[in-house]
Design a protein around this motif. Structure first.
Motif, short mmCIF file in Angstrom:
data_model
loop_
_atom_site.label_atom_id
_atom_site.label_comp_id
_atom_site.label_asym_id
_atom_site.label_seq_id
_atom_site.Cartn_x
_atom_site.Cartn_y
_atom_site.Cartn_z
N PHE A 98 0.85 -1.25 -0.09
CA PHE A 98 -0.10 0.05 0.09
C PHE A 98 0.80 1.31 0.11
O PHE A 98 0.43 2.24 0.13
CB PHE A 98 -1.02 0.00 1.10
CG PHE A 98 -2.17 -0.86 1.20
CD1 PHE A 98 -3.40 -0.23 0.43
CD2 PHE A 98 -2.20 -2.11 1.27
CE1 PHE A 98 -4.60 -0.94 0.14
CE2 PHE A 98 -3.36 -3.01 1.01
CZ PHE A 98 -4.69 -2.32 0.51
N GLN A 99 2.24 1.21 -0.45
CA GLN A 99 2.88 2.43 -0.54
C GLN A 99 2.50 3.36 -1.75
O GLN A 99 2.04 2.82 -2.69
CB GLN A 99 4.54 2.01 -0.56
CG GLN A 99 4.75 1.57 -1.85
CD GLN A 99 6.30 0.84 -1.72
OE1 GLN A 99 6.92 1.21 -1.04
NE2 GLN A 99 6.47 0.28 -2.74
N LYS A 100 2.61 4.34 -1.39
CA LYS A 100 2.08 5.32 -2.48
C LYS A 100 2.98 5.25 -3.73
O LYS A 100 4.17 5.30 -3.69
CB LYS A 100 2.25 6.80 -1.82
CG LYS A 100 1.39 7.83 -2.83
CD LYS A 100 -0.15 7.75 -2.61
CE LYS A 100 -0.82 8.81 -3.23
NZ LYS A 100 -2.21 8.54 -3.10
N SER A 101 2.36 4.87 -4.93
CA SER A 101 3.20 4.79 -6.24
C SER A 101 2.61 5.68 -7.09
O SER A 101 3.00 5.64 -8.14
CB SER A 101 2.84 3.20 -6.46
OG SER A 101 1.72 2.82 -6.92
N GLY A 102 1.44 6.41 -6.76
CA GLY A 102 0.83 7.48 -7.85
C GLY A 102 0.13 8.55 -7.19
O GLY A 102 -0.05 8.44 -6.04
N ILE A 103 -0.34 9.55 -8.08
CA ILE A 103 -1.14 10.43 -7.49
C ILE A 103 -2.87 9.91 -7.00
O ILE A 103 -3.01 10.21 -6.08
CB ILE A 103 -1.43 11.89 -8.58
CG1 ILE A 103 -0.15 12.29 -8.86
CG2 ILE A 103 -2.21 12.72 -7.90
CD1 ILE A 103 0.05 13.30 -10.05
N ILE A 104 -3.23 9.29 -7.82
CA ILE A 104 -4.67 8.79 -7.85
C ILE A 104 -4.66 7.26 -8.06
O ILE A 104 -4.03 6.90 -8.93
CB ILE A 104 -5.62 9.48 -8.51
CG1 ILE A 104 -5.69 11.08 -8.20
CG2 ILE A 104 -7.03 8.99 -8.27
CD1 ILE A 104 -6.20 12.03 -8.87
N SER A 105 -5.23 6.60 -6.98
CA SER A 105 -5.47 5.27 -7.48
C SER A 105 -7.17 4.72 -7.36
O SER A 105 -7.86 5.49 -6.57
CB SER A 105 -4.86 4.37 -6.14
OG SER A 105 -3.46 4.27 -6.22
N SER A 106 -7.55 3.93 -8.39
CA SER A 106 -8.85 3.66 -8.34
C SER A 106 -9.39 2.74 -7.46
O SER A 106 -8.55 1.95 -6.68
CB SER A 106 -9.11 3.00 -9.58
OG SER A 106 -8.39 1.68 -9.97
N PRO A 107 -10.42 2.66 -6.88
CA PRO A 107 -11.06 1.95 -6.02
C PRO A 107 -10.81 0.40 -6.19
O PRO A 107 -10.48 -0.56 -5.32
CB PRO A 107 -12.72 1.95 -6.13
CG PRO A 107 -12.69 3.67 -6.42
CD PRO A 107 -11.75 3.68 -7.58
N PHE A 108 -10.95 0.06 -7.54
CA PHE A 108 -10.64 -1.28 -7.81
C PHE A 108 -9.07 -1.66 -7.53
O PHE A 108 -8.92 -2.90 -7.07
CB PHE A 108 -10.81 -1.53 -9.45
CG PHE A 108 -10.48 -2.89 -9.83
CD1 PHE A 108 -11.37 -4.03 -9.51
CD2 PHE A 108 -9.20 -3.09 -10.48
CE1 PHE A 108 -11.00 -5.24 -10.22
CE2 PHE A 108 -9.15 -4.52 -11.08
CZ PHE A 108 -9.95 -5.53 -10.88
N GLU A 109 -8.34 -0.79 -7.81
CA GLU A 109 -6.81 -1.04 -7.49
C GLU A 109 -6.66 -1.14 -6.06
O GLU A 109 -5.79 -2.15 -5.53
CB GLU A 109 -6.06 0.12 -8.18
CG GLU A 109 -5.75 0.05 -9.59
CD GLU A 109 -5.01 1.29 -10.07
OE1 GLU A 109 -4.44 1.23 -11.33
OE2 GLU A 109 -4.74 2.20 -9.47
N GLU A 110 -7.26 -0.47 -5.28
CA GLU A 110 -6.94 -0.52 -3.93
C GLU A 110 -7.65 -1.71 -3.44
O GLU A 110 -7.07 -2.30 -2.44
CB GLU A 110 -7.69 0.95 -3.26
CG GLU A 110 -7.09 2.19 -3.41
CD GLU A 110 -5.91 2.33 -2.72
OE1 GLU A 110 -5.48 1.73 -1.89
OE2 GLU A 110 -5.22 3.20 -3.11
#
Length: 277
Positions: A98-110
């Motif tokens: 769960f480390q930050k890899s981008g600006i915005i993550s989609s709910p599906f990716e999360e």
């Protein structure tokens, strides 16, 4: 006294060379079994191999460690560690997934990352049970049901490979309770656990014709003994050269002292003959 002191000065470096050559001869046949290990992993492997009477050593390399064994024990050591599930597979923790890899993550990716990380954490916990060689946990978490539609139940399946002489049947209720309690909304009856015994690796080498290798002009040995023979040969040659150099130096010093002693009486006699009567 001078001769004794000179002998001591000669023997000290010769003794150091002999000790170094002996060390090289004993450790020259060690080879790396596993590298880039943590100290905990290296200690685990050492404990398992030493309990099975396999000589092994741990070597620090920068911030990691490596485990070394004799070439003749390589096959047996690999088979033993494989049966014990060592080294353990590296698993990603929840913090790493769960480390930050981008600006915005989609709910599906999360959601996918959350399910994956949760399964890895549970598998790592189950792997701590004595006798477990490896484990995997697969989780099914349905999405939130739409309005008016029934909710689909969650489920999980656990795969455990264990040592042949370990019985984990009596732990099945505890394992199912562990998984169901760690996943929100998962019922105890929806957890499936599959146990399978690990197959031991055969360590008996296939019979083959011994191959001969020429290590010195006119001298051949078995290929399995070539490395050790070369090490011993180089060590013996180094010792012989050091002894030869030390002997030549001692002989030169002895000849020089004898010449000085023989020249001293001649000078005294010449001075006596030159004195007036």
């Amino acid at each position: 006294m001078k001769a004794v002191a000179m002998r001591d000065r000669l023997m000290r470096p010769m003794a150091m060379v002999l000790l170094l050559a002996a060390t090289l001869a004993l450790s020259g046949c060690k080879t790396d079994l596993y590298t880039n290990l943590t100290e905990y992993e290296a200690n685990q492997m050492l404990a398992v191999m030493m309990a099975a009477n396999i000589p092994a050593e741990k070597k620090a390399v920068d911030d990691t460690f490596s485990v070394r064994v004799e070439e003749a024990d390589m096959l047996r050591a690999i088979a033993l560690l494989n049966d014990k599930g060592l080294p353990r597979n590296t698993r990603d923790s929840i913090g790493k997934v769960f480390q930050k890899s981008g600006i915005i993550s989609s709910p599906f990716e999360e959601r996918v990352r959350y399910v994956y990380a949760l399964g890895e954490e549970l598998a790592q916990t189950i792997a701590q049970i004595d006798g477990v060689v490896s484990s995997r946990v697969h989780i099914v978490l349905p999405e939130e049901p739409q309005l008016g539609k029934p909710a689909k139940p969650s489920s999980a399946s656990v795969f455990i490979k264990h040592e042949p002489n370990v019985d984990l049947e009596y732990l099945l209720p505890q394992i199912r309770r562990l998984v169901s309690s760690a996943i929100e909304g998962l019922d105890y009856a929806s957890v499936t656990v599959v146990l399978t015994e690990a197959t031991r690796m055969e360590t008996t080498p296939v019979a083959a014709e011994p191959a001969l290798v020429e290590v010195f002009p006119g001298l051949t040995v078995l290929n399995t003994d070539a490395g050790r023979f070369r090490t011993l040969l180089y060590a013996t040659g180094s010792i012989f050269l050091v002894l030869l150099a030390g002997t030549a130096f001692a002989v030169a010093q002895l000849v020089l002292r004898l010449r000085k002693r023989s020249a001293a009486p001649s000078t005294a006699s010449a001075e006596t003959l030159m004195e007036p009567s």
